[in-house]
Design a protein around this motif. Structure first.
Motif, PDB file in Angstrom:
ATOM      1  N   TYR A 214       0.841  -1.185   0.000  1.00 19.38           N
ATOM      2  CA  TYR A 214       0.000   0.000   0.000  1.00 19.38           C
ATOM      3  C   TYR A 214       0.884   1.245   0.000  1.00 19.38           C
ATOM      4  O   TYR A 214       2.046   1.205   0.407  1.00 19.38           O
ATOM      5  N   SER A 219      -4.122   4.461   6.156  1.00 18.85           N
ATOM      6  CA  SER A 219      -5.501   4.597   5.705  1.00 18.85           C
ATOM      7  C   SER A 219      -6.173   3.243   5.540  1.00 18.85           C
ATOM      8  O   SER A 219      -7.350   3.070   5.878  1.00 18.85           O
ATOM      9  N   GLN A 220      -5.437   2.272   5.047  1.00 18.10           N
ATOM     10  CA  GLN A 220      -5.997   0.942   4.837  1.00 18.10           C
ATOM     11  C   GLN A 220      -6.459   0.307   6.142  1.00 18.10           C
ATOM     12  O   GLN A 220      -7.530  -0.309   6.204  1.00 18.10           O
ATOM     13  N   LEU A 223      -9.963   0.777   7.503  1.00 16.14           N
ATOM     14  CA  LEU A 223     -11.075   0.067   6.882  1.00 16.14           C
ATOM     15  C   LEU A 223     -11.450  -1.188   7.642  1.00 16.14           C
ATOM     16  O   LEU A 223     -12.531  -1.754   7.414  1.00 16.14           O
ATOM     17  N   ASP A 224     -10.577  -1.629   8.550  1.00 13.53           N
ATOM     18  CA  ASP A 224     -10.863  -2.823   9.351  1.00 13.53           C
ATOM     19  C   ASP A 224     -10.500  -2.561  10.807  1.00 13.53           C
ATOM     20  O   ASP A 224      -9.720  -3.283  11.414  1.00 13.53           O
ATOM     21  N   GLY A 231     -15.436   5.563   8.999  1.00 11.63           N
ATOM     22  CA  GLY A 231     -16.009   5.578   7.665  1.00 11.63           C
ATOM     23  C   GLY A 231     -16.357   6.950   7.131  1.00 11.63           C
ATOM     24  O   GLY A 231     -15.952   7.983   7.661  1.00 11.63           O
ATOM     25  N   HIS A 356     -17.529   5.548  -1.615  1.00 11.18           N
ATOM     26  CA  HIS A 356     -17.044   4.357  -0.914  1.00 11.18           C
ATOM     27  C   HIS A 356     -15.926   3.669  -1.708  1.00 11.18           C
ATOM     28  O   HIS A 356     -14.898   3.275  -1.136  1.00 11.18           O
ATOM     29  N   GLU A 357     -16.118   3.526  -2.994  1.00 12.41           N
ATOM     30  CA  GLU A 357     -15.093   2.876  -3.825  1.00 12.41           C
ATOM     31  C   GLU A 357     -13.800   3.681  -3.813  1.00 12.41           C
ATOM     32  O   GLU A 357     -12.700   3.114  -3.779  1.00 12.41           O
ATOM     33  N   ARG A 359     -12.730   5.704  -1.408  1.00 15.14           N
ATOM     34  CA  ARG A 359     -12.105   5.518  -0.093  1.00 15.14           C
ATOM     35  C   ARG A 359     -11.397   4.163   0.004  1.00 15.14           C
ATOM     36  O   ARG A 359     -10.317   4.058   0.604  1.00 15.14           O
ATOM     37  N   SER A 360     -11.973   3.145  -0.588  1.00 18.55           N
ATOM     38  CA  SER A 360     -11.408   1.794  -0.503  1.00 18.55           C
ATOM     39  C   SER A 360     -10.179   1.618  -1.383  1.00 18.55           C
ATOM     40  O   SER A 360      -9.266   0.853  -1.043  1.00 18.55           O
ATOM     41  N   ALA A 361     -10.132   2.330  -2.526  1.00 17.04           N
ATOM     42  CA  ALA A 361      -9.054   2.117  -3.494  1.00 17.04           C
ATOM     43  C   ALA A 361      -7.828   2.974  -3.238  1.00 17.04           C
ATOM     44  O   ALA A 361      -6.695   2.557  -3.524  1.00 17.04           O
ATOM     45  N   THR A 369      -5.343   6.275  -8.754  1.00 20.55           N
ATOM     46  CA  THR A 369      -6.633   5.593  -8.649  1.00 20.55           C
ATOM     47  C   THR A 369      -7.584   6.085  -9.745  1.00 20.55           C
ATOM     48  O   THR A 369      -7.821   7.279  -9.864  1.00 20.55           O
TER      49      THR A 369
END
Length: 446
Positions: A214, A219-220, A223-224, A231, A356-357, A359-361, A369
């Protein structure tokens, strides 16, 4: 506390006229022992405690105590504080100031003080978004009661909560709003654009001595961490969003603790609504106070957090110049009305799915991105131009006649070329560093 209206009024009480708007910058950094690049423990002659005491004695900070432990410092005039994150990350929570020139002067003064004491103790500091070398087991634990509660709770609700607590560092800026309508426009615009800031400031490509795949691993891991309190707040974009809707959200976030008689009471997973009604078994018959509400709001971690001001939370920590660039970006976007409206124009057509996409990518591919027919790089250049125009319009000059746009210069190459600090670090890792992360303790030290 008697009813929800008081909670709504608490947020409303943060509204300020434009002339009273301030800038509060916070930044975290990893301490390390110069000899051996090991993390800094709390105790001992080369410890965090010794560093805090040294700063207190030489620079007249006032100690912040928890039981018998010094856990931070406070500057009695400006109100700035130094505090400890769970793994010993050293944080400056700066004073609320009116100009970015004051913010950058404060950052430079703080780093000079920390270097002076740190050099004597054999301690230095690292500007990255994630610990590049140490395992969780190697990372020290600071003696703060709330962190013990969080440490027990985090593994129950996510896979990376402990990584967030002990091995990540951020830089953020806190900004004011004038009304509910102003808050709404600023919150929506900054939430949608937060992944753009994440991409620009991506600076955490290493974990435990190797590339982690990454560009912003900090940031990743968010997400978990804990879906209940993190979020992009999709409800903020719904028709009719207001302070009351945010209160409803915050009331639904499980609690961590309450502070009573100098001790943190473990309330992890409990309902604040039940606390308001006096229904918590840990505190039988005791009802929540407004201080409990203020504490609870600090345990919510969305990409932009609403308190009595707005906190921009999406960026990795980095070198000293970028500690000034992050607040410059957001002040330029949000503190000039024309720029704020232009920023909203950029994002207002984005759907919840697209936000959302994005933020995830972004943690993996940052400015490269893809987004619609573009790349985030294209949006970043547009956003940078808006921010620069906003700072020019503010026209706050230093003693040499420079306006606040000078603080964007530190990220100008990143935005122009689409290449992040993380990618530069990876090039060095696979090149002259011979696949070792140890040189980062020199290149990225303050």
């Amino acid at each position: 506390m008697e009813n929800k209206d008081q909670l709504i009024a608490w947020f409303e009480g943060g509204s300020k006229p434009r002339e009273a708007w301030r800038i509060g910058t916070e930044h975290e950094k990893f301490g390390f022992l110069i000899n051996g690049t090991r993390p800094v423990p709390y105790e001992g002659p080369q410890g965090i405690k010794a560093l805090l005491l040294g700063l207190q004695e030489r620079f007249r900070w006032e100690p912040v105590m928890e039981q018998d432990f010094i856990i931070g410092l406070k500057e009695p005039v400006s109100g700035a504080t130094i505090s400890l994150e769970p793994g010993g990350q050293f944080e400056l929570s700066g004073a609320a100031v009116s100009q970015l020139h004051q913010t950058c002067q404060e950052v430079n003064s703080h780093l000079a003080q920390v270097r002076e004491i740190g050099d004597e103790l054999g301690i230095s500091f690292l500007g990255l978004g994630f610990s590049p070398k140490w395992t969780l087991a190697e990372t020290p634990i600071m003696p703060k009661g709330r962190y013990g509660i969080m440490r027990s709770y985090m593994p129950k609700v996510g896979g990376h909560g402990l990584d967030m607590m002990f091995r990540s560092c951020t830089v953020q800026v806190n900004l004011d709003f004038s009304s509910e309508a102003d808050m709404r426009l600023k919150l929506r615009s900054s939430l949608a654009l937060q992944p753009i800031a994440t991409a620009i400031f991506a600076n955490s490509p290493f974990t435990e001595g190797k590339p982690n795949g990454y560009l912003s691993y900090r940031s990743q891991i968010w997400l978990d961490t804990d879906a209940d309190r993190t979020g992009m707040l999709p409800f903020a974009f719904e028709e009719g969003f207001d302070f009351e809707r945010y209160v409803d959200y915050a009331l639904g976030v499980p609690m961590y603790f309450a502070y009573r008689n100098g001790q943190y009471v473990d309330l992890s997973g409990q309902s604040f609504r039940s606390f308001m009604a006096g229904g918590l078994p840990q505190l039988p018959g005791e009802r929540a106070t407004m201080q409990d509400w203020s504490d609870h709001v600090t345990t919510i971690f969305p990409e932009v957090r609403l308190k009595r001001y707005l906190e921009m939370r999406g960026a990795d920590s980095g070198p000293w110049s970028r500690l000034c660039a992050l607040p410059a970006l957001w002040v330029g976007l949000l503190y000039d009305q024309t720029s704020l409206e232009a920023a909203w124009d950029v994002v207002k057509s984005w759907t919840e799915e697209e936000r959302h996409e994005l933020r995830s990518a972004v943690p993996k591919t940052a400015l490269q991105t893809p987004f619609r027919r573009y790349k985030i790089h294209d949006i970043a250049r547009e956003v940078m131009a808006i921010a620069r125009a906003g700072l020019k319009s503010r026209n706050r000059q230093d003693g040499l006649g420079h306006d606040e746009t000078i603080y964007l210069d530190a990220i100008e190459d990143v935005v122009a070329n689409g290449r992040t600090a993380a990618e530069d670090l990876l090039t060095q890792y696979f090149g002259g560093w011979n696949e070792s992360v140890d040189p980062v303790f020199k290149t990225n030290a303050y």
